[in-house]
Write a protein that holds these residues in place. Structure first.
Motif, PDB file in Angstrom:
ATOM      1  N   SER A 115       0.810  -1.221   0.000  1.00 17.54           N
ATOM      2  CA  SER A 115       0.000   0.000   0.000  1.00 17.54           C
ATOM      3  C   SER A 115       0.844   1.271   0.000  1.00 17.54           C
ATOM      4  N   ASP A 116       2.005   1.240   0.616  1.00 13.22           N
ATOM      5  CA  ASP A 116       2.892   2.415   0.645  1.00 13.22           C
ATOM      6  C   ASP A 116       3.953   2.373  -0.453  1.00 13.22           C
ATOM      7  N   ARG A 117       3.837   1.394  -1.357  1.00 10.75           N
ATOM      8  CA  ARG A 117       4.783   1.233  -2.473  1.00 10.75           C
ATOM      9  C   ARG A 117       6.239   1.278  -1.992  1.00 10.75           C
ATOM     10  N   ARG A 118       6.533   0.441  -1.015  1.00 10.96           N
ATOM     11  CA  ARG A 118       7.886   0.386  -0.457  1.00 10.96           C
ATOM     12  C   ARG A 118       8.847  -0.383  -1.357  1.00 10.96           C
ATOM     13  N   VAL A 119       8.322  -0.962  -2.424  1.00 12.53           N
ATOM     14  CA  VAL A 119       9.135  -1.611  -3.451  1.00 12.53           C
ATOM     15  C   VAL A 119       8.814  -0.909  -4.765  1.00 12.53           C
ATOM     16  N   LYS A 120       9.806  -0.262  -5.340  1.00 13.20           N
ATOM     17  CA  LYS A 120       9.620   0.508  -6.575  1.00 13.20           C
ATOM     18  C   LYS A 120       9.366  -0.397  -7.782  1.00 13.20           C
ATOM     19  N   GLY A 121      10.119  -1.455  -7.872  1.00 10.34           N
ATOM     20  CA  GLY A 121      10.032  -2.362  -9.010  1.00 10.34           C
ATOM     21  C   GLY A 121       9.137  -3.542  -8.720  1.00 10.34           C
ATOM     22  N   PRO A 122       9.379  -4.644  -9.398  1.00  5.72           N
ATOM     23  CA  PRO A 122       8.538  -5.838  -9.232  1.00  5.72           C
ATOM     24  C   PRO A 122       8.827  -6.586  -7.936  1.00  5.72           C
ATOM     25  N   ILE A 123       7.827  -7.318  -7.509  1.00 10.92           N
ATOM     26  CA  ILE A 123       7.961  -8.273  -6.410  1.00 10.92           C
ATOM     27  C   ILE A 123       7.708  -9.640  -7.031  1.00 10.92           C
ATOM     28  N   LEU A 124       8.603 -10.579  -6.787  1.00 12.84           N
ATOM     29  CA  LEU A 124       8.354 -11.922  -7.293  1.00 12.84           C
ATOM     30  C   LEU A 124       8.335 -12.908  -6.147  1.00 12.84           C
ATOM     31  N   ALA A 125       7.493 -13.917  -6.324  1.00  8.45           N
ATOM     32  CA  ALA A 125       7.364 -14.985  -5.339  1.00  8.45           C
ATOM     33  C   ALA A 125       7.418 -16.318  -6.077  1.00  8.45           C
ATOM     34  N   THR A 126       8.305 -17.192  -5.644  1.00  9.02           N
ATOM     35  CA  THR A 126       8.358 -18.522  -6.239  1.00  9.02           C
ATOM     36  C   THR A 126       7.418 -19.441  -5.465  1.00  9.02           C
ATOM     37  N   ARG A 127       6.879 -20.428  -6.181  1.00  7.95           N
ATOM     38  CA  ARG A 127       6.007 -21.408  -5.530  1.00  7.95           C
ATOM     39  C   ARG A 127       6.163 -22.761  -6.205  1.00  7.95           C
ATOM     40  N   ALA A 167      15.407 -15.276 -12.850  1.00  2.00           N
ATOM     41  CA  ALA A 167      14.160 -14.582 -12.509  1.00  2.00           C
ATOM     42  C   ALA A 167      14.423 -13.462 -11.505  1.00  2.00           C
ATOM     43  N   VAL A 168      15.252 -13.734 -10.496  1.00  2.84           N
ATOM     44  CA  VAL A 168      15.589 -12.730  -9.490  1.00  2.84           C
ATOM     45  C   VAL A 168      16.411 -11.604 -10.114  1.00  2.84           C
ATOM     46  N   TRP A 169      17.369 -11.953 -10.960  1.00  2.10           N
ATOM     47  CA  TRP A 169      18.207 -10.957 -11.620  1.00  2.10           C
ATOM     48  C   TRP A 169      17.385 -10.051 -12.517  1.00  2.10           C
ATOM     49  N   GLN A 170      16.439 -10.637 -13.245  1.00 10.33           N
ATOM     50  CA  GLN A 170      15.550  -9.839 -14.099  1.00 10.33           C
ATOM     51  C   GLN A 170      14.747  -8.837 -13.283  1.00 10.33           C
ATOM     52  N   ALA A 171      14.319  -9.238 -12.087  1.00 11.97           N
ATOM     53  CA  ALA A 171      13.586  -8.320 -11.202  1.00 11.97           C
ATOM     54  C   ALA A 171      14.485  -7.175 -10.755  1.00 11.97           C
ATOM     55  N   ALA A 172      15.730  -7.502 -10.424  1.00  9.36           N
ATOM     56  CA  ALA A 172      16.671  -6.448 -10.014  1.00  9.36           C
ATOM     57  C   ALA A 172      16.914  -5.470 -11.162  1.00  9.36           C
ATOM     58  N   LEU A 173      17.058  -5.966 -12.375  1.00  7.53           N
ATOM     59  CA  LEU A 173      17.286  -5.096 -13.541  1.00  7.53           C
ATOM     60  C   LEU A 173      16.053  -4.249 -13.849  1.00  7.53           C
ATOM     61  N   ALA A 174      14.872  -4.786 -13.637  1.00  5.70           N
ATOM     62  CA  ALA A 174      13.635  -4.064 -13.934  1.00  5.70           C
ATOM     63  C   ALA A 174      13.420  -2.892 -12.990  1.00  5.70           C
ATOM     64  N   ALA A 175      14.055  -2.950 -11.821  1.00  8.61           N
ATOM     65  CA  ALA A 175      13.877  -1.871 -10.833  1.00  8.61           C
ATOM     66  C   ALA A 175      14.581  -0.595 -11.271  1.00  8.61           C
ATOM     67  N   GLY A 176      15.599  -0.765 -12.162  1.00 11.80           N
ATOM     68  CA  GLY A 176      16.408   0.295 -12.731  1.00 11.80           C
ATOM     69  C   GLY A 176      16.162   1.617 -12.273  1.00 11.80           C
ATOM     70  N   TYR A 213      11.487 -11.549 -18.761  1.00 10.12           N
ATOM     71  CA  TYR A 213      10.248 -11.539 -17.988  1.00 10.12           C
ATOM     72  C   TYR A 213       9.385 -10.310 -18.241  1.00 10.12           C
ATOM     73  N   ASP A 214       9.988  -9.222 -18.673  1.00  6.22           N
ATOM     74  CA  ASP A 214       9.248  -7.983 -18.896  1.00  6.22           C
ATOM     75  C   ASP A 214       8.435  -7.600 -17.652  1.00  6.22           C
ATOM     76  N   TYR A 215       9.095  -7.622 -16.500  1.00  5.06           N
ATOM     77  CA  TYR A 215       8.466  -7.243 -15.237  1.00  5.06           C
ATOM     78  C   TYR A 215       8.117  -5.754 -15.239  1.00  5.06           C
ATOM     79  N   ARG A 216       7.062  -5.414 -14.505  1.00  4.61           N
ATOM     80  CA  ARG A 216       6.669  -4.027 -14.290  1.00  4.61           C
ATOM     81  C   ARG A 216       6.632  -3.741 -12.796  1.00  4.61           C
ATOM     82  N   GLY A 217       7.008  -2.538 -12.427  1.00  5.09           N
ATOM     83  CA  GLY A 217       6.927  -2.129 -11.031  1.00  5.09           C
ATOM     84  C   GLY A 217       5.481  -2.097 -10.562  1.00  5.09           C
ATOM     85  N   GLY A 218       5.292  -2.314  -9.269  1.00  2.00           N
ATOM     86  CA  GLY A 218       3.956  -2.290  -8.698  1.00  2.00           C
ATOM     87  C   GLY A 218       3.168  -3.574  -8.894  1.00  2.00           C
ATOM     88  N   THR A 219       3.798  -4.605  -9.420  1.00  2.00           N
ATOM     89  CA  THR A 219       3.126  -5.879  -9.667  1.00  2.00           C
ATOM     90  C   THR A 219       3.841  -6.996  -8.921  1.00  2.00           C
TER      91      THR A 219
END
Length: 174
Positions: A57-69, A165-174, A128-134
């Motif tokens: 809710s406070d957007r404390r993560v600028k880029g993507p959040i990923l969760a493995t399952r 997958a984790v590296w792609q998330a880090a790069l997407a945060a750019g 992955y073409d991750y987007r922030g806020g997702t």
């Protein structure tokens, strides 16, 4: 319990902490915490947000959040719900429904108030073409599947595809 530690660090004490600036991205790898931890209204207890809801809710993560399952993660798929049962909290879901006390490492991040995309874990060369806020719940059962001890595949995370997958998330945060 690394996912809990990271989430608590971002949320702050009682979910009211302050960050100087948002972090770039967040990777929750086989998390042993509630699937409802980040939502704004837990379905089983209407009006109550998840404990780490402020991360979203406070957007404390600028880029993507990923969760493995993975369905082969016994620690989150079997022992987590049994632990909730010891506390008198167990509630089993009907087939196809989400459990009241399910863990992120089996079911991913769930609940209202979150932009969620369920995706497969991709090959180590894919974009992955991750987007922030997702939040991206990555289905990893084809890769995170080996484990002979009581935790099953909970620790079977050392794969190039997971690292990618984790590296792609880090790069997407750019």
């Amino acid at each position: 319990f690394g996912c809990i530690v990271l989430s608590a660090a971002l949320a702050g004490p009682n979910g009211r902490g302050h960050l100087a600036r948002p972090v770039g991205s967040l990777a929750l790898v086989q998390g042993a915490l509630s699937i409802w931890s980040y939502c704004d209204d837990i379905p089983a207890t209407p009006g109550q947000p998840g404990y780490f809801n402020k991360v979203i809710s406070d957007r404390r993560v600028k880029g993507p959040i990923l969760a493995t399952r993975s369905v082969f993660d016994t620690a989150t798929g079997k022992w987590y719900p049994l632990g909730a049962g010891v506390a008198g909290q167990v509630a089993f879901a009907a087939p196809g429904e989400l459990p009241k006390y399910g863990a992120l490492g089996t079911h991913g991040v769930r609940g209202p108030g979150i932009a969620i995309e369920d995706r497969p874990l991709l090959p180590k060369t894919a974009d992955y073409d991750y987007r922030g806020g997702t939040v991206y719940n990555l289905e990893c059962s084809e890769t995170i599947r080996e484990g002979a001890d009581r935790g099953g595949a909970h620790s079977d995370i050392y794969h190039p595809e997971v690292a990618h997958a984790v590296w792609q998330a880090a790069l997407a945060a750019g």
